[in-house]
Design a protein around this motif. Structure first.
Motif, PDB file in Angstrom:
ATOM      1  N   UNK A 190       0.846  -1.208   0.000  1.00 21.48           N
ATOM      2  CA  UNK A 190       0.000   0.000   0.000  1.00 21.48           C
ATOM      3  C   UNK A 190       0.880   1.256   0.000  1.00 21.48           C
ATOM      4  N   UNK A 191       1.901   1.262   0.852  1.00 19.91           N
ATOM      5  CA  UNK A 191       2.786   2.433   0.938  1.00 19.91           C
ATOM      6  C   UNK A 191       3.523   2.634  -0.386  1.00 19.91           C
ATOM      7  N   UNK A 192       4.071   1.538  -0.911  1.00 23.91           N
ATOM      8  CA  UNK A 192       4.881   1.649  -2.137  1.00 23.91           C
ATOM      9  C   UNK A 192       4.023   2.148  -3.297  1.00 23.91           C
ATOM     10  N   UNK A 193       2.827   1.590  -3.433  1.00 26.81           N
ATOM     11  CA  UNK A 193       1.972   1.985  -4.558  1.00 26.81           C
ATOM     12  C   UNK A 193       1.571   3.454  -4.465  1.00 26.81           C
ATOM     13  N   UNK A 194       1.182   3.871  -3.246  1.00 27.63           N
ATOM     14  CA  UNK A 194       0.748   5.269  -3.095  1.00 27.63           C
ATOM     15  C   UNK A 194       1.927   6.223  -3.259  1.00 27.63           C
ATOM     16  N   UNK A 195       3.092   5.813  -2.732  1.00 30.05           N
ATOM     17  CA  UNK A 195       4.284   6.675  -2.872  1.00 30.05           C
ATOM     18  C   UNK A 195       4.657   6.815  -4.338  1.00 30.05           C
ATOM     19  N   UNK A 196       4.353   5.793  -5.127  1.00 36.35           N
ATOM     20  CA  UNK A 196       4.649   5.848  -6.561  1.00 36.35           C
ATOM     21  C   UNK A 196       3.598   6.610  -7.354  1.00 36.35           C
ATOM     22  N   UNK A 197       2.459   6.872  -6.724  1.00 40.23           N
ATOM     23  CA  UNK A 197       1.364   7.554  -7.423  1.00 40.23           C
ATOM     24  C   UNK A 197       1.336   9.037  -7.058  1.00 40.23           C
ATOM     25  N   UNK A 198       1.238   9.331  -5.767  1.00 42.22           N
ATOM     26  CA  UNK A 198       1.147  10.725  -5.323  1.00 42.22           C
ATOM     27  C   UNK A 198       1.350  10.815  -3.818  1.00 42.22           C
ATOM     28  N   UNK A 199       2.218  11.712  -3.398  1.00 41.86           N
ATOM     29  CA  UNK A 199       2.234  12.092  -1.985  1.00 41.86           C
ATOM     30  C   UNK A 199       2.341  13.603  -1.930  1.00 41.86           C
ATOM     31  N   UNK A 200       1.500  14.203  -1.124  1.00 43.70           N
ATOM     32  CA  UNK A 200       1.386  15.662  -1.140  1.00 43.70           C
ATOM     33  C   UNK A 200       0.850  16.106   0.213  1.00 43.70           C
ATOM     34  N   UNK A 228       0.099   8.869   1.647  1.00 45.48           N
ATOM     35  CA  UNK A 228       0.893   7.661   1.928  1.00 45.48           C
ATOM     36  C   UNK A 228       0.640   7.191   3.361  1.00 45.48           C
ATOM     37  N   UNK A 229       0.627   8.147   4.306  1.00 42.99           N
ATOM     38  CA  UNK A 229       0.318   7.776   5.696  1.00 42.99           C
ATOM     39  C   UNK A 229      -1.079   7.172   5.788  1.00 42.99           C
ATOM     40  N   UNK A 230      -2.011   7.759   5.048  1.00 47.10           N
ATOM     41  CA  UNK A 230      -3.401   7.288   5.124  1.00 47.10           C
ATOM     42  C   UNK A 230      -3.533   5.857   4.612  1.00 47.10           C
TER      43      UNK A 230
END
Ligand code: PLP
Length: 428
Positions: free
Chosen positions: A70-80, A309-311
């Motif tokens: 979950x972290x890796x996928x979201x970090x690869x998509x968007x973190x803001x 990413x935290x979420x």
């Protein structure tokens, strides 16, 4: 897993001291260098796989693949940062709030337990107009200035706040008097502490307490004590803040949140440690009314808290915890561990009491005169490390073993833990 002798001080330790300074704490006489983790196991640079019976942050297991993905996928998509609309934070807030009683229907995310407690105190002060805080004696709630002023469970230079009272929590494991006597005395002390806050002009903003008394040494108050204490605090005008940084998310076994053990309804619940399985994530859960009041008077903004990413990390941890029935597991495996530890205690005169709830337990050690066996407790922690099992110690005298593994701990791990503990005690 083989018995191991700790290696000598490593070059890494020297570099750490040269950069982080000599005061940054490490565990063990010879600090342990860990290189990887999986489930309840941690691999050391010495090649040993250590059974982790200490760490509550990797709640759903070290490097849990669902959380990592979950972290890796979201970090690869968007973190803001958090001023844009984002699906993960709302999804996580909905799922998290669904685990609370209906009156606790709002959440503010933070990056740590300290930040959560700081925010909760701020909200309580603004709501009540008081500054007085009641904490429990020998407790720890975080590292900010206002939390340092109410810390008694750790060395701090800040003077203990004149607006704070540290309440001795009655403990049936160390007090052999009739329960009703212990209860009456403790409630009288609470009344006196509240009266002294009022008399000094501080008023009462909140009671801040950890439902499992993790730092205090896993105390066992009389039935009805916490409920009566919270009534007294409310009568004095204060709010209840349950610090669930250690006790929450199923660890207590019989209940998902620690405060539910006592049938109370806090206005504020603070969270941290296990929420992100190691990803920095905390929060304050509260009522709509309190949030509205606070929000109307303050623009609370937090750059990182609630980022996508935290979420997703939090959501994955929550889904794993619920989906895999880890709360029920904590109750079953914790009960199994308690039985074995009580049998061990019956054979070992050094053990004064077996403490704890769910998957958080401890053995209290005392010598034949009843004095806390602090040195022996440290020896046991070191001996366990040499036998490949990680635990620690707590309490004002550091004579209570702190056993608080990831929630994916199973019976076979308990067997190993108790076996090594028995051997360590024999060796003393
Ligand atoms: C009960 C309790 N509350 C709050 C904190 C502070 O959390 P953090 O270290 O994430 O700031 C801790 C940390 O050990 C804790 O044990």
């Amino acid at each position: 897993m083989n018995a191991v002798k700790p290696q000598g001080e490593s070059a890494l330790l020297t570099r750490r001291r040269a950069t982080l300074g000599p005061h940054s704490p490490t565990f063990y006489d010879e600090p342990l260098h860990l290189i990887s983790g999986k489930g309840v196991w941690l691999r050391g640079s010495d090649g040993v796989d250590y059974l982790d019976a200490y760490n509550n942050v990797p709640h759903v297991g070290h490097c849990n693949p669902v959380v990592v993905k979950a972290i890796a996928e979201q970090a690869g998509r968007l973190n803001i940062h958090t001023r844009y609309l984002s699906v993960p934070v709302v999804e996580y807030a909905e799922a998290l709030l669904a685990t609370f009683a209906p009156h606790l229907d709002k959440v503010l995310f933070t990056n740590s337990g300290s930040e959560a407690n700081e925010l909760a105190l701020r909200m309580a002060r603004q709501h009540t107009g008081g500054t007085g805080v009641l904490v429990t004696d020998y407790s720890y709630h975080g590292n900010t200035t206002s939390l340092a002023e109410l810390t008694t469970g750790l060395r701090v230079k800040e003077p203990f706040g004149s607006h704070v009272r540290a309440l001795r929590i009655p403990d049936l494991d160390s007090d052999s008097r009739p329960e009703e006597v212990v209860l009456a005395e403790a409630l009288a002390e609470a009344e006196a502490a509240l009266a002294s806050l009022q008399a000094a002009g501080h008023g009462v903003s909140a009671l801040l307490f950890d439902p499992l008394f993790s730092t205090e040494g896993l105390l066992r108050p009389p039935a009805g004590y916490i409920a009566s204490l919270t009534d007294l605090v409310r009568s004095a005008g204060g709010l209840i803040i349950a610090d669930e940084v250690q006790s929450g998310l199923g660890r207590a076994g019989s209940h998902f949140w620690g405060h539910e053990l006592y049938g109370i309804a806090p206005e504020l619940v603070t969270m941290g440690k296990p929420l992100g399985n190691g990803h920095p994530l905390g929060g304050v859960v509260t009522t709509s009314d309190l949030l509205d009041e606070f929000g109307a008077a303050n623009l609370y903004f937090n750059t990182f808290a609630g980022n996508p990413v935290s979420a997703v990390a939090g959501l994955a941890v929550l889904r794993e915890t619920i989906g895999r029935g880890l709360q029920r597991g904590a109750q079953e495996v914790g009960g199994y561990a308690r039985d074995l530890l009580e049998k061990l205690a019956a054979r070992q005169p050094l053990v004064k009491s077996v403490r704890g709830t769910g998957l958080f337990f401890g053995l209290e050690f005392a010598d034949e005169t009843g004095r806390p066996a602090t040195a022996q407790t440290k020896q046991i922690v070191e001996a366990m490390r040499c036998k490949g099992v990680l635990i620690s110690k707590i309490g004002p005298h550091e004579n209570v073993l702190k056993i608080r593994p990831p929630l994916v701990f199973e019976r076979e791990h308990v067997d190993l833990l108790v076996d090594r503990l028995a051997a360590s005690l024999e060796e003393l």
